[in-house]
Write a protein that holds these residues in place. Structure first.
Motif, mmCIF file in Angstrom:
data_model
loop_
_atom_site.group_PDB
_atom_site.id
_atom_site.type_symbol
_atom_site.label_atom_id
_atom_site.label_comp_id
_atom_site.label_asym_id
_atom_site.label_seq_id
_atom_site.Cartn_x
_atom_site.Cartn_y
_atom_site.Cartn_z
ATOM 1 N N GLY A 149 0.807 -1.211 0.000
ATOM 2 C CA GLY A 149 0.000 0.000 0.000
ATOM 3 C C GLY A 149 0.841 1.262 0.000
ATOM 4 N N VAL A 150 1.943 1.253 0.751
ATOM 5 C CA VAL A 150 2.795 2.443 0.840
ATOM 6 C C VAL A 150 3.508 2.734 -0.485
ATOM 7 C CG1 VAL A 150 4.945 1.310 1.581
ATOM 8 C CG2 VAL A 150 4.395 3.610 2.423
ATOM 9 N N LEU A 151 3.614 1.709 -1.339
ATOM 10 C CA LEU A 151 4.264 1.887 -2.637
ATOM 11 C C LEU A 151 3.277 2.307 -3.731
ATOM 12 C CD1 LEU A 151 6.596 -1.261 -2.653
ATOM 13 C CD2 LEU A 151 7.208 1.088 -2.058
ATOM 14 N N SER A 152 1.994 2.293 -3.388
ATOM 15 C CA SER A 152 0.964 2.655 -4.356
ATOM 16 C C SER A 152 1.077 4.132 -4.740
ATOM 17 C CB SER A 152 -0.423 2.371 -3.765
ATOM 18 O OG SER A 152 -1.437 2.895 -4.589
ATOM 19 N N ASP A 153 0.751 4.431 -5.996
ATOM 20 C CA ASP A 153 0.775 5.822 -6.453
ATOM 21 C C ASP A 153 -0.459 6.597 -5.984
ATOM 22 O OD1 ASP A 153 3.189 5.534 -7.784
ATOM 23 O OD2 ASP A 153 2.231 4.816 -9.614
ATOM 24 N N SER A 154 -1.483 5.865 -5.532
ATOM 25 C CA SER A 154 -2.715 6.530 -5.106
ATOM 26 C C SER A 154 -2.544 7.184 -3.737
ATOM 27 C CB SER A 154 -3.876 5.535 -5.066
ATOM 28 O OG SER A 154 -3.602 4.480 -4.166
ATOM 29 N N GLN A 155 -3.294 8.236 -3.498
ATOM 30 C CA GLN A 155 -3.251 8.980 -2.235
ATOM 31 C C GLN A 155 -3.983 8.195 -1.148
ATOM 32 O OE1 GLN A 155 -1.980 12.326 -1.780
ATOM 33 N NE2 GLN A 155 -2.301 11.966 0.385
ATOM 34 N N PRO A 156 -3.319 7.863 -0.026
ATOM 35 C CA PRO A 156 -4.026 7.171 1.061
ATOM 36 C C PRO A 156 -5.056 8.075 1.721
ATOM 37 C CG PRO A 156 -1.793 7.731 1.735
ATOM 38 C CD PRO A 156 -1.894 8.069 0.284
ATOM 39 N N ARG A 157 -6.105 7.466 2.233
ATOM 40 C CA ARG A 157 -7.143 8.213 2.946
ATOM 41 C C ARG A 157 -7.306 7.639 4.344
ATOM 42 N NH1 ARG A 157 -10.381 11.512 -0.151
ATOM 43 N NH2 ARG A 157 -9.920 11.488 -2.391
ATOM 44 N N LEU A 158 -7.501 8.509 5.317
ATOM 45 C CA LEU A 158 -7.681 8.056 6.693
ATOM 46 C C LEU A 158 -8.991 7.282 6.790
ATOM 47 C CD1 LEU A 158 -6.144 8.377 9.395
ATOM 48 C CD2 LEU A 158 -7.759 10.184 9.968
ATOM 49 N N ILE A 159 -8.929 6.081 7.315
ATOM 50 C CA ILE A 159 -10.076 5.177 7.285
ATOM 51 C C ILE A 159 -11.277 5.716 8.062
ATOM 52 C CG2 ILE A 159 -9.378 3.815 9.313
ATOM 53 C CD1 ILE A 159 -10.333 1.328 7.698
ATOM 54 N N THR A 160 -11.039 6.562 9.047
ATOM 55 C CA THR A 160 -12.144 7.070 9.871
ATOM 56 C C THR A 160 -12.860 8.275 9.254
ATOM 57 O OG1 THR A 160 -10.484 8.321 11.108
ATOM 58 C CG2 THR A 160 -11.244 6.241 12.066
ATOM 59 N N THR A 161 -12.165 9.040 8.413
ATOM 60 C CA THR A 161 -12.754 10.262 7.843
ATOM 61 C C THR A 161 -12.755 10.271 6.320
ATOM 62 O OG1 THR A 161 -10.631 11.428 7.827
ATOM 63 C CG2 THR A 161 -11.967 11.584 9.841
ATOM 64 N N LEU A 162 -11.959 9.373 5.731
ATOM 65 C CA LEU A 162 -11.769 9.294 4.275
ATOM 66 C C LEU A 162 -11.089 10.534 3.699
ATOM 67 C CD1 LEU A 162 -15.069 7.582 3.059
ATOM 68 C CD2 LEU A 162 -12.882 6.534 3.675
ATOM 69 N N LYS A 163 -10.478 11.351 4.576
ATOM 70 C CA LYS A 163 -9.736 12.512 4.106
ATOM 71 C C LYS A 163 -8.336 12.084 3.655
ATOM 72 C CE LYS A 163 -12.053 15.973 6.996
ATOM 73 N NZ LYS A 163 -11.869 16.986 8.062
ATOM 74 N N PRO A 164 -7.790 12.694 2.599
ATOM 75 C CA PRO A 164 -6.432 12.359 2.138
ATOM 76 C C PRO A 164 -5.396 12.643 3.232
ATOM 77 C CG PRO A 164 -7.595 13.658 0.488
ATOM 78 C CD PRO A 164 -8.428 13.715 1.738
ATOM 79 N N VAL A 165 -4.449 11.720 3.392
ATOM 80 C CA VAL A 165 -3.367 11.891 4.367
ATOM 81 C C VAL A 165 -2.038 11.534 3.707
ATOM 82 C CG1 VAL A 165 -4.728 11.526 6.467
ATOM 83 C CG2 VAL A 165 -3.795 9.555 5.247
ATOM 84 N N LYS A 166 -0.961 11.918 4.368
ATOM 85 C CA LYS A 166 0.363 11.619 3.839
ATOM 86 C C LYS A 166 0.668 10.122 3.974
ATOM 87 C CE LYS A 166 2.368 16.156 4.801
ATOM 88 N NZ LYS A 166 2.600 16.489 3.372
ATOM 89 N N LYS A 167 1.486 9.609 3.058
ATOM 90 C CA LYS A 167 1.892 8.203 3.121
ATOM 91 C C LYS A 167 2.659 7.948 4.416
ATOM 92 C CE LYS A 167 1.980 7.162 -1.797
ATOM 93 N NZ LYS A 167 2.749 6.600 -2.924
ATOM 94 N N GLY A 168 2.386 6.819 5.023
ATOM 95 C CA GLY A 168 3.017 6.490 6.293
ATOM 96 C C GLY A 168 2.151 6.814 7.492
ATOM 97 N N THR A 169 0.995 7.453 7.255
ATOM 98 C CA THR A 169 0.074 7.774 8.352
ATOM 99 C C THR A 169 -0.633 6.508 8.826
ATOM 100 O OG1 THR A 169 -0.330 9.988 7.454
ATOM 101 C CG2 THR A 169 -1.941 9.131 9.025
#
Length: 289
Positions: A149-169
């Motif tokens: 997942g950390v290598l994915s090009d897609s922007q991670p989203r915080l599972i509780t809010t679905l807001k975009p967060v930095k990789k490694g969060t």
């Protein structure tokens, strides 16, 4: 003439666990404490049951390989990056301690004889085997999800809010991560099924029903990753350090909070998610099989 065949499995377990632990230490997959702990853990698994031994080996080898994929990119992102993904004794126990206890209980009940998942024959053995499957599906799912997942090009989203967060969060999820978790759980289930062809003898209808292990373990991989992410987003601190330009796991004067409380660390999150997945998979097996 005395029959020493009963000693063969413990001897094989000793040789394999020695080789694997030494190799893992040399390749920096485990530090010295992790290698020594792994020696006992792997040895117990194989000595108790070859099929259970195969599950921990599939988890260990696939996870170790994926940890080393994209190391340069991970070094820039991960706060606690270790060369080769080196694990210590605490991390080894968090990822295998519960399953080891279940394996020893199985040995106490049934010795080293392997059995199919079948509540008509034994509810306790079915639940214990189901717990081990759920345990390693969760561990494998969490590791594959994190490492890919950390290598994915897609922007991670915080599972509780679905807001975009930095990789490694902690608690940041991606579609790639969830697909990886499903695949990882499926691999554990497939290993259990394939080994069972050689280690068990079941009636045709019982053997056919074993195929349900595959979707069950796949779901366990996803569920384990989901729980891990929820705990990471809520009970594990994540913040962005403006000096190191990285997401870090501890608050500080140069750290801007992203999410989570300082209640659990990564090892504790893994342990809780493993325990929950183990219990629920065990219960599910008591109804399904």
């Amino acid at each position: 003439m005395e029959d020493y065949t009963h000693l063969l499995q413990p001897v094989i377990a000793l040789l394999l666990s020695s080789f694997i632990s030494f190799r893992a230490y040399r390749k920096k997959s485990l530090d010295l404490s992790g290698a020594l702990t792994g020696f006992f853990i792997v040895g117990i698994h194989i000595a108790v049951n070859y099929r259970i031994g195969a599950l921990i080996l599939v988890f260990f080898f696939t996870s170790s390989k994926l940890t080393k994929v994209g190391q340069e990119k991970k070094r820039k992102i991960e706060d606690e990056f270790k060369e080769g993904g080196q694990r210590n004794w605490a991390q080894v126990l968090c990822n295998s301690g519960v399953a080891t206890v279940l394996a020893l209980i199985l040995w106490k009940i049934n010795g080293s004889e392997d059995m199919c998942l079948n509540t008509e024959e034994s509810v306790s053995i079915t639940c214990l085997l189901g717990g081990v499957i759920g345990h390693y599906a969760c561990c494998n799912g969490d590791t594959w999800s994190s490492e890919l997942g950390v290598l994915s090009d897609s922007q991670p989203r915080l599972i509780t809010t679905l807001k975009p967060v930095k990789k490694g969060t902690n608690g940041g999820v991606t579609r790639t991560g969830f697909l990886a978790a499903a695949a990882a759980g499926g691999v554990v289930g497939l290993t259990f099924l394939v080994l069972g062809i050689f280690t068990t003898r079941c009636a045709y209808n019982v053997a056919l029903k074993q195929l349900l292990v595959l979707p069950l373990s796949t779901l366990a991989g996803v569920f384990g990753s989901l729980i891990d992410s929820l705990l990471g987003a809520t009970l594990q601190f994540s913040g962005f350090c403006t000096v190191r330009n990285k997401v870090v796991g501890k608050p500080g004067p140069t750290v801007k909070k992203i999410s989570g409380l300082t209640i659990l660390n990564n090892d504790a999150v893994n342990l809780v998610s493993v325990q929950l997945t183990t219990i629920l998979t065990s219960i599910a097996c008591s109804y399904i099989f």
